[in-house]
Each structure stands twice: as C-alpha cells, then as structure tokens.
Design an enzyme around this catalytic site. Structure first.
Site, PDB file in Angstrom:
ATOM      1  N   GLU A 176       0.809  -1.109  -0.065  1.00  0.00           N
ATOM      2  CA  GLU A 176      -0.192   0.014   0.170  1.00  0.00           C
ATOM      3  C   GLU A 176       0.738   1.270  -0.045  1.00  0.00           C
ATOM      4  O   GLU A 176       1.496   1.631   0.982  1.00  0.00           O
ATOM      5  CB  GLU A 176      -1.042  -0.090   1.188  1.00  0.00           C
ATOM      6  CG  GLU A 176      -1.791   1.285   1.225  1.00  0.00           C
ATOM      7  CD  GLU A 176      -2.671   1.354   2.359  1.00  0.00           C
ATOM      8  OE1 GLU A 176      -3.273   2.258   2.732  1.00  0.00           O
ATOM      9  OE2 GLU A 176      -2.770   0.279   3.325  1.00  0.00           O
ATOM     10  N   ASP A 215       1.506 -14.468  12.553  1.00  0.00           N
ATOM     11  CA  ASP A 215       0.293 -14.941  11.754  1.00  0.00           C
ATOM     12  C   ASP A 215      -0.557 -13.712  11.551  1.00  0.00           C
ATOM     13  O   ASP A 215      -1.360 -13.143  12.355  1.00  0.00           O
ATOM     14  CB  ASP A 215      -0.519 -15.952  12.772  1.00  0.00           C
ATOM     15  CG  ASP A 215      -1.616 -16.544  11.946  1.00  0.00           C
ATOM     16  OD1 ASP A 215      -2.191 -15.927  10.819  1.00  0.00           O
ATOM     17  OD2 ASP A 215      -2.228 -17.603  12.259  1.00  0.00           O
TER      18      ASP A 215
END
Length: 405
Positions: A99, A305
């Site tokens: 981004e 994670d």
C-alpha cells in the site's frame, strides 16, 4: 530433477504432495511441484521460484505443498523513540506492504513522536486463550462442571495437567460460560515468548480429556469460538487476548502545528467524530483510524500470523487536550504475537526480528514478546497520529495522490 516425476505430477498420476517422496531434497520437491503446477495451469511461475528461505525448515513446520514464495515489498520507518518496560531507545520499524503512502505515513508519525520526546508504552496483560466446549448430560451437570473449575482444588489439578504438556506454558485462569447444557471453558495461559496457539491447544486437549473422566460431559470441539481466535469479538476487547498493550505520547502544540499542519483541537475533533461517533454508528469494534494497516505490515515482516490482525485491529485511539498540548494514546486489547515459533524462524522474518532486537526467547522468559508488543503498539500509535493529522489538515487525498498513485 526427474522430468518423468514432473510429468506424472502434472498429469495427476502422482499427487502434488507426493513430490517429497520422489525427490532427494525438500528444495527439489518444491521445484518439481512448481513446474508441475506451471504445466497444469499454463502460468509462468518463474518469480515465485526465486526465494531465500530454507525449504528444509519451512516445509517441515510452516507450509505444505510448497512451490516457492510470494514476495512483499519491505519498507522501513523511523527511528521512533520508545520508553517501555521492555522496549527502550530508538527503533527502526520494518513494514511489509504493497500500500503506497503507508510507510511514509508511519515515518511521519515516528518523527512527530521523536520530536515529542518519545512514546511511553506498557503491556497491561499477557495471556493467550483457548476455549473448548463440552456437552453436559443436563443443566445440573453443566453447573457442577462450571462451579468445579472455579475451585482452588480443581484449578490446581488443571494446572498440573497443563504442566505435563509444556515446560513453558502456564495456566492462569479458567472462565466458564453455560448455554443450555453446553459449557464453554475459556482458559487463559502465559505462553512466555511464543504466540502460543499450538501450546495452549495441546494443553487444553489434555485438560479436557481429564475433565471428561470426572464429569458426565463430552468434548464437542477443542475451539468453540469463545477464545476468540481470528474473528471480531467483544470478549477480546473486554477481556483481552495476547499482549494487551497501551501506548501514549504528549505532543507539544508547536510540534503538532509544524509537523502535522493541524491544530491539536482539530485532531481531537476528528478523532471524536471519526473514531468514536463513526465507529459507534457503524457498530465497529475498532475505534481507530488505520491500526490494522500497521499491525498487518509489521506482522508479515516479523513472522507473525497475519490473520491475527483481526484481533489486533480492536484498538481504541484517544485524543484529548493536555493544556495547549495534545495527549494521544492507543489501547490495544488483543495483540497475539511471539518471538519464537511460527514464522519467526524463516530467514527474512528472522532478520526483521533481529533488526528490532527481539529474536528468540528473552531473559526473563516472555520479555522479548512483550518488547515486540511495545514496539508494534508504538508503531500503531505513529500511524494513527499521522493519519488523523492528514484528516485534520485536509491533506489525505493529496498524500494518496503523491504516494499511493
């Protein structure tokens, strides 16, 4: 590499996971599997085949049916000055993202924090949860179990059982919830420097097998969604999960005006109407501007994670006047993370953890994971400061036009 094996994989004569059985190394198995998939689909996978992690390590515990790697650009923001119980000093923040404008935004926030003297941060609570659900014979038996797990005697027995499954984990508490004849036992553990989901799952399974012997109940599911893992949940906002962390900074008025091009009062107004009123109207658990952005980027960089960004985004951003200055804070009820296990052993992720000085187990145990939590929370605060400043100064669209393209 055996062309015959590749053709058999591509034709379906051999399954993709069987490449490991017909190769001399895990790397060769990865290459054969990728070539077979390329033949099956007609797709060019040459860039996916360029990677630096050791497949002997990754395919043992991180990935199945591996064919290579997907690369994500890694940027650096900072330094940011942190005054924590574990993180002390200046830190450069690794952010893995695609981004545009994100790293620039966090970098600006870091400069504001440094000019303000640094971020104060603390881990308020540290526990990982797993919540099995059992079906009791009837309500009477459900209540008997719920009452029993609250007693010191039964709790001591459960702690002892946990101790047979791990040298590191420790059972902290058990909270029972009864729905009809279903009993949900939300168990909280200290997992030291590990994120700990594997640890608490194995320990919870052993505990439940022992409880089945003592009560007329049947284990239905080891995870009941009362944990709550990787899903939006009020219980994580209220009770916490992982490393519950709070970060704050007091930014002098002149720094806000000079670096963020906005008045402190306008920052407070934007935060109130966007992060509080807007989130309340949307019934959102995230009372913040872009915390998920920063957590995801740091989690990917540091071997966490990334699905745990769901819990991590439950943050609450607060902005209020402190005289003429801006008191700015972000509270993170649920930041699951660790510095051992999971993806922390992969090559590039290890380098990012080393960059932050948190690789591996800490001394005392748990200190590295808490240090990482303090750094991630400070990074999240920097991102919030910058974005709210851009909104208050009406520069958001301009910034995205320049960096996001």
């Amino acid at each position: 590499m055996s062309e015959d094996i590749v053709k058999k994989l591509a034709s379906g004569e051999l399954k993709l996971h069987q490449a490991d059985e017909h190769s001399t190394s895990r790397r060769e198995a990865v290459d054969m599997r990728r070539e077979a998939v390329s033949m099956l689909t007609g797709a060019d996978l040459s860039n996916i085949g360029k990677y630096s992690y050791d497949p002997e390590v990754a395919t043992r515990k991180n990935i199945e049916n591996a064919i290579g790697a997907v690369q994500i650009p890694l940027g650096i923001a900072g330094p940011i000055t942190i005054h924590g119980d574990y993180a002390k000093g200046d830190f450069y923040l690794p952010l893995a993202t695609t981004e545009g404008a994100l790293v620039a935004s966090v970098n600006r926030g870091c400069s504001v924090c440094r000019a303000a003297g640094g971020v104060t941060v603390a881990v308020m609570q540290d526990e990982m949860t797993r919540a099995p659900v059992v079906k009791a014979k009837d309500l009477k038996e459900a209540k008997r179990l719920a009452d029993a797990v609250k007693t010191p005697e039964m709790f001591a027995e459960m702690r002892a059982v946990v101790g047979t499954t791990t040298r590191h984990g420790e059972l902290l508490r058990v909270d029972p919830y009864v729905v009809g004849r279903s009993v949900f036992l939300r168990m909280a553990f200290d997992t030291k420097d590990a994120m700990g989901m594997n640890m608490v799952t194995i320990a919870s399974d052993k505990v439940m097998r022992e409880l089945e012997k003592k009560f007329d109940v049947k284990l239905v599911a080891l995870s009941s969604n009362m944990c709550t893992d990787k899903k939006p949940a009020a219980i994580n906002v209220i009770e916490g999960r992982g490393r519950t962390t709070v970060a704050e900074v007091i930014v002098p008025r002149e720094v806000v005006l000079e670096r963020l091009k906005a008045a402190p009062e306008d920052m407070c107004d934007v935060n109130y109407r966007k992060n509080f009123l807007g989130s309340a109207r949307a019934v959102s658990f995230g009372f913040n501007a872009q915390v998920a952005n920063v957590i995801a980027a740091m989690y990917i960089a540091c071997g966490q994670d990334p699905a745990h960004v769901v819990e991590g985004s439950n943050a609450i951003t607060s902005a209020e006047m402190d005289g003429d200055d801006l008191h700015f804070s972000v509270s993170f009820p649920s930041l699951p993370m660790g510095t051992v296990g999971g993806g922390t052993g992969l090559a590039t992720q290890s380098e990012c953890l080393n960059l932050l000085g948190v690789k591996g187990g800490g001394t005392p145990p748990g200190s590295n994971a808490r240090k990482l939590a303090e750094i991630v929370a400070s990074a999240g605060l920097a991102g919030e400061l910058s974005l709210l400043g851009a909104l208050a100064s009406q520069d958001l669209a301009k910034a995205h036009a320049k960096y996001g393209r």
